[in-house]
Structures are given as C-alpha cells and as structure tokens.
Design an enzyme around this catalytic site. Sequence first.
Site, PDB file in Angstrom:
ATOM      1  N   ASP A   1     -14.072 -21.771 -15.436  1.00 39.31           N
ATOM      2  CA  ASP A   1     -13.919 -20.338 -15.191  1.00 39.31           C
ATOM      3  C   ASP A   1     -15.328 -19.763 -15.130  1.00 39.31           C
ATOM      4  O   ASP A   1     -16.063 -19.797 -16.121  1.00 39.31           O
ATOM      5  CB  ASP A   1     -13.113 -19.736 -16.349  1.00 39.31           C
ATOM      6  CG  ASP A   1     -12.939 -18.224 -16.237  1.00 39.31           C
ATOM      7  OD1 ASP A   1     -13.760 -17.567 -15.561  1.00 39.31           O
ATOM      8  OD2 ASP A   1     -12.001 -17.700 -16.853  1.00 39.31           O
ATOM      9  N   VAL A   2     -15.718 -19.233 -13.963  1.00 39.80           N
ATOM     10  CA  VAL A   2     -17.115 -18.804 -13.784  1.00 39.80           C
ATOM     11  C   VAL A   2     -17.496 -17.608 -14.665  1.00 39.80           C
ATOM     12  O   VAL A   2     -18.682 -17.325 -14.814  1.00 39.80           O
ATOM     13  CB  VAL A   2     -17.454 -18.479 -12.307  1.00 39.80           C
ATOM     14  CG1 VAL A   2     -17.374 -19.712 -11.442  1.00 39.80           C
ATOM     15  CG2 VAL A   2     -16.595 -17.338 -11.763  1.00 39.80           C
TER      16      VAL A   2
ATOM     17  N   ASN B   1     -19.201 -18.402  -4.857  1.00 40.22           N
ATOM     18  CA  ASN B   1     -18.193 -17.876  -3.925  1.00 40.22           C
ATOM     19  C   ASN B   1     -16.992 -17.233  -4.622  1.00 40.22           C
ATOM     20  O   ASN B   1     -16.338 -16.369  -4.042  1.00 40.22           O
ATOM     21  CB  ASN B   1     -17.725 -19.029  -3.025  1.00 40.22           C
ATOM     22  CG  ASN B   1     -16.440 -18.705  -2.289  1.00 40.22           C
ATOM     23  OD1 ASN B   1     -16.444 -17.937  -1.329  1.00 40.22           O
ATOM     24  ND2 ASN B   1     -15.322 -19.270  -2.756  1.00 40.22           N
TER      25      ASN B   1
ATOM     26  N   TYR C   1     -14.021  -3.760  -7.261  1.00 44.50           N
ATOM     27  CA  TYR C   1     -14.477  -4.784  -6.294  1.00 44.50           C
ATOM     28  C   TYR C   1     -15.758  -4.333  -5.593  1.00 44.50           C
ATOM     29  O   TYR C   1     -16.741  -5.074  -5.503  1.00 44.50           O
ATOM     30  CB  TYR C   1     -13.366  -5.035  -5.284  1.00 44.50           C
ATOM     31  CG  TYR C   1     -13.644  -6.144  -4.278  1.00 44.50           C
ATOM     32  CD1 TYR C   1     -13.375  -7.479  -4.586  1.00 44.50           C
ATOM     33  CD2 TYR C   1     -14.162  -5.842  -3.022  1.00 44.50           C
ATOM     34  CE1 TYR C   1     -13.622  -8.481  -3.664  1.00 44.50           C
ATOM     35  CE2 TYR C   1     -14.414  -6.855  -2.092  1.00 44.50           C
ATOM     36  CZ  TYR C   1     -14.135  -8.162  -2.418  1.00 44.50           C
ATOM     37  OH  TYR C   1     -14.383  -9.167  -1.498  1.00 44.50           O
TER      38      TYR C   1
ATOM     39  N   LYS D   1     -19.567  -6.038  -5.725  1.00 44.34           N
ATOM     40  CA  LYS D   1     -20.294  -6.545  -4.549  1.00 44.34           C
ATOM     41  C   LYS D   1     -21.625  -5.799  -4.375  1.00 44.34           C
ATOM     42  O   LYS D   1     -22.627  -6.394  -3.977  1.00 44.34           O
ATOM     43  CB  LYS D   1     -19.424  -6.434  -3.292  1.00 44.34           C
ATOM     44  CG  LYS D   1     -18.148  -7.296  -3.343  1.00 44.34           C
ATOM     45  CD  LYS D   1     -18.442  -8.788  -3.494  1.00 44.34           C
ATOM     46  CE  LYS D   1     -17.184  -9.638  -3.427  1.00 44.34           C
ATOM     47  NZ  LYS D   1     -17.437 -11.088  -3.573  1.00 44.34           N
TER      48      LYS D   1
HETATM   49  P1  NAD Z   1      -9.397 -16.682  -2.223  1.00 49.59           P
HETATM   50  O1  NAD Z   1      -8.536 -15.888  -3.116  1.00 49.59           O
HETATM   51  O2  NAD Z   1      -8.756 -17.694  -1.326  1.00 49.59           O
HETATM   52  O3  NAD Z   1     -10.551 -17.409  -3.019  1.00 49.59           O
HETATM   53  C1  NAD Z   1     -11.092 -16.964  -4.221  1.00 49.59           C
HETATM   54  C2  NAD Z   1     -11.506 -18.168  -5.020  1.00 49.59           C
HETATM   55  O4  NAD Z   1     -12.092 -17.733  -6.265  1.00 49.59           O
HETATM   56  C3  NAD Z   1     -10.317 -19.059  -5.361  1.00 49.59           C
HETATM   57  O5  NAD Z   1     -10.659 -20.404  -5.128  1.00 49.59           O
HETATM   58  C4  NAD Z   1     -10.131 -18.811  -6.846  1.00 49.59           C
HETATM   59  O6  NAD Z   1      -9.577 -19.915  -7.524  1.00 49.59           O
HETATM   60  C5  NAD Z   1     -11.552 -18.561  -7.286  1.00 49.59           C
HETATM   61  N1  NAD Z   1     -11.612 -17.906  -8.595  1.00 49.59           N
HETATM   62  C6  NAD Z   1     -10.962 -16.791  -8.985  1.00 49.59           C
HETATM   63  N2  NAD Z   1     -11.248 -16.540 -10.289  1.00 49.59           N
HETATM   64  C7  NAD Z   1     -12.102 -17.521 -10.702  1.00 49.59           C
HETATM   65  C8  NAD Z   1     -12.745 -17.817 -11.923  1.00 49.59           C
HETATM   66  N3  NAD Z   1     -12.586 -17.040 -13.004  1.00 49.59           N
HETATM   67  N4  NAD Z   1     -13.542 -18.910 -11.983  1.00 49.59           N
HETATM   68  C9  NAD Z   1     -13.726 -19.718 -10.912  1.00 49.59           C
HETATM   69  N5  NAD Z   1     -13.139 -19.483  -9.713  1.00 49.59           N
HETATM   70  C10 NAD Z   1     -12.338 -18.395  -9.628  1.00 49.59           C
HETATM   71  O7  NAD Z   1     -10.190 -15.607  -1.344  1.00 49.59           O
HETATM   72  P2  NAD Z   1     -11.444 -15.802  -0.356  1.00 49.59           P
HETATM   73  O8  NAD Z   1     -11.263 -14.825   0.706  1.00 49.59           O
HETATM   74  O9  NAD Z   1     -11.642 -17.221  -0.014  1.00 49.59           O
HETATM   75  O10 NAD Z   1     -12.633 -15.272  -1.285  1.00 49.59           O
HETATM   76  C11 NAD Z   1     -13.829 -15.998  -1.500  1.00 49.59           C
HETATM   77  C12 NAD Z   1     -14.975 -15.021  -1.649  1.00 49.59           C
HETATM   78  O11 NAD Z   1     -15.179 -14.332  -0.409  1.00 49.59           O
HETATM   79  C13 NAD Z   1     -14.750 -13.930  -2.716  1.00 49.59           C
HETATM   80  O12 NAD Z   1     -15.954 -13.690  -3.433  1.00 49.59           O
HETATM   81  C14 NAD Z   1     -14.395 -12.721  -1.882  1.00 49.59           C
HETATM   82  O13 NAD Z   1     -14.710 -11.503  -2.536  1.00 49.59           O
HETATM   83  C15 NAD Z   1     -15.261 -12.958  -0.666  1.00 49.59           C
HETATM   84  N6  NAD Z   1     -14.846 -12.202   0.522  1.00 49.59           N
HETATM   85  C16 NAD Z   1     -13.698 -12.501   1.175  1.00 49.59           C
HETATM   86  C17 NAD Z   1     -13.352 -11.766   2.292  1.00 49.59           C
HETATM   87  C18 NAD Z   1     -12.113 -12.034   3.099  1.00 49.59           C
HETATM   88  O14 NAD Z   1     -11.816 -11.276   4.013  1.00 49.59           O
HETATM   89  N7  NAD Z   1     -11.373 -13.101   2.841  1.00 49.59           N
HETATM   90  C19 NAD Z   1     -14.167 -10.730   2.729  1.00 49.59           C
HETATM   91  C20 NAD Z   1     -15.326 -10.440   2.034  1.00 49.59           C
HETATM   92  C21 NAD Z   1     -15.653 -11.189   0.923  1.00 49.59           C
END
Ligand code: NAD
Length: 271
Positions: A69-70, A96, A169, A173
């Site tokens: 857990d990060v 990420n 959120y 960011k």
């Molecule tokens: P996602 O929900 O598929 O992935 C999020 C990941 O974070 C998952 O693998 C989850 O297990 C992990 N996670 C959550 N809590 C955690 C914890 N406590 N410890 C370790 N890992 C943890 O969504 P995504 O879209 O793949 O998001 C990845 C990143 O990209 C995030 O930081 C998100 O804010 C960013 N992001 C996504 C988008 C989008 O449109 N999908 C846009 C901008 C930014």
Amino acid sequence: MATPDPRRLANQIALVTGASSGIGVAVAKGLAAHGAKVVVNYAHDEEGANSTVAAIEAAGGTALAIKADVSQEAEVQAMFKQAIEHFGTIHIVVANSGIQQDSSFVDMTLAQWQKVIDVNLTGQFLCLREAAREFIRRGVQPEISRAAGKIICMSSVHEVIPWAGHVNYAASKGGIMQLMKSVAQELAPHKIRANSIGPGAIATPINLTARDTPEEEKALLTLIPYNRVGDPDDVGNLAAWLASDEADYITGQTIFMDGGMTLYPGFADNG
Ligand code: NAD
C-alpha cells in the site's frame, strides 16, 4: 513515438506502482517492451498483478509482483528493499497509483479528503524518497544510462484544471506538480530526472462511470478537441520514452497527454 526497441531500456530495473490495472498495466508492459525488468506493484488485486507479470513474461520480458500500500511508509520501504534484493538496484520509478473519492465540497468528509491525499500525494512522496535514496546510493552507471535514476509521477490534467466535486483529487494532483518540480530541482545535481505525465481522459476503470453511456461519452468528448478518449498504451509508450536517454535533458516537466483537454476547448468557438 518510437516503436518498441528492447535496447532502449536494456539492463534497467523499473518499479511501477498500481500496475494491476489501467494505466499502470500499460506502463509496466511498455517499459518491459523497451527492455526493462519490471516490478509490478499492487495494493490488493493480486490476480491483476499476476496477469501483468504473465503478459510481460509471455512477450519475453522479466517481471516480479510485489504487494504494498503506497500510503504506508513501512510497506513502501519493504517493497523497495525486496525489489533491490531481487534485481540488485532500481533505475526507473513510475509513481502511478491513484484513487478518486468524489463528493460535493460541503459534504466531503475528512476521511474522503485524507484517503485521497494519503494515496495520491503521500504515496508519491514515499515512493520518490525511496527511489532517490537508491539512485544516490548507486550513482550513474554510464554503460546503462546517462542519469542515475528516472522518476515519473502520474499526475493529471487536474494538476492545472480545477475540478468541482473532486477537490481532494485536484488538490492531490496540484500537490504532485510541486512535489515533482521541487524534487527535480533538488536532485538534478545527482543526475536524477523527475517528470510527470498529465493524462486527460484515458479509458480505464477509474473513469468508467464518466463514459458508460453514449450520452456521457459524447459529453466527455466535448472536452477533448482531438475527439477521442485516450488509450492506456499511449501513456505506456510515453513513459518508456521519458525514462530513456532520448529524454535525458528533460527534467521538472509535466507532459500533458490529453488530446487537447488543457487547451480550454470552451473557447474554440470564440468563447
Ligand atoms: P485504475 O483505477 O485502473 O488504477 C489505479 C491503480 O492504483 C490501481 O492499480 C490500484 O490498485 C492502485 N492503487 C490504489 N490504491 C493504492 C494503494 N493504496 N497502494 C498501491 N496502489 C494503489 O485507474 P488509472 O486510470 O489506471 O489510474 C492510474 C493513475 O492515472 C492514477 O494516478 C490516476 O489519477 C491517473 N490518471 C488517470 C486518468 C484516466 O483518465 N484514466 C486521467 C488522469 C490521471
């Protein structure tokens, strides 16, 4: 973006947090396709992490899943220790992991605020600090890379675009932007590069509810001048390039990958 070249990140070890789903999977696979050995971090979804590892191995790469857990200091430190014991060192860290817990501002609980800050911002602080400690300990290996280490923070267009109903959120960011830039400034003398990727709308589980009907998808596309939702592989390819020596003179920057979402599309028809 260059086609995958397994020499680009050859002999480099990468750690990707949250690589059990979404963008993290594509980043882990992208780095592996360019030659890196990859630590696939996951929080709870062991099956997802194992499937990322299996996909990398099926393509001829090397990967190892590690649970942490990060937001928990001891777990992050244990993950880096295990990764370094297993692979010898780390050259690339992609912070990420990220979550959303949405609420109108007046109804947002302290728990909702704190959870998002803990995972999205404190989680990046903890991972970047362990990465920097290892990069400085080991220093530059010129036969492997011009930099001692490469940090990539997964930010968002919401590091600059305010987001009603998501203040936790957006604040996380915005915080990542100054975390990344300050770290880049402080660590440049150690030949450590830190940059962020700022995705717009990428098709992953985190935003499924924003595009699960044709009407919602259409409304989302009005925010994207390039008129398509992004693919996680778009981000994976960018991360691989940003980690490579082709990007060696880039540090302290956020590269937005958003189909123009940060171009104020509401002004496209003269406001
Ligand atoms: P996602 O929900 O598929 O992935 C999020 C990941 O974070 C998952 O693998 C989850 O297990 C992990 N996670 C959550 N809590 C955690 C914890 N406590 N410890 C370790 N890992 C943890 O969504 P995504 O879209 O793949 O998001 C990845 C990143 O990209 C995030 O930081 C998100 O804010 C960013 N992001 C996504 C988008 C989008 O449109 N999908 C846009 C901008 C930014």
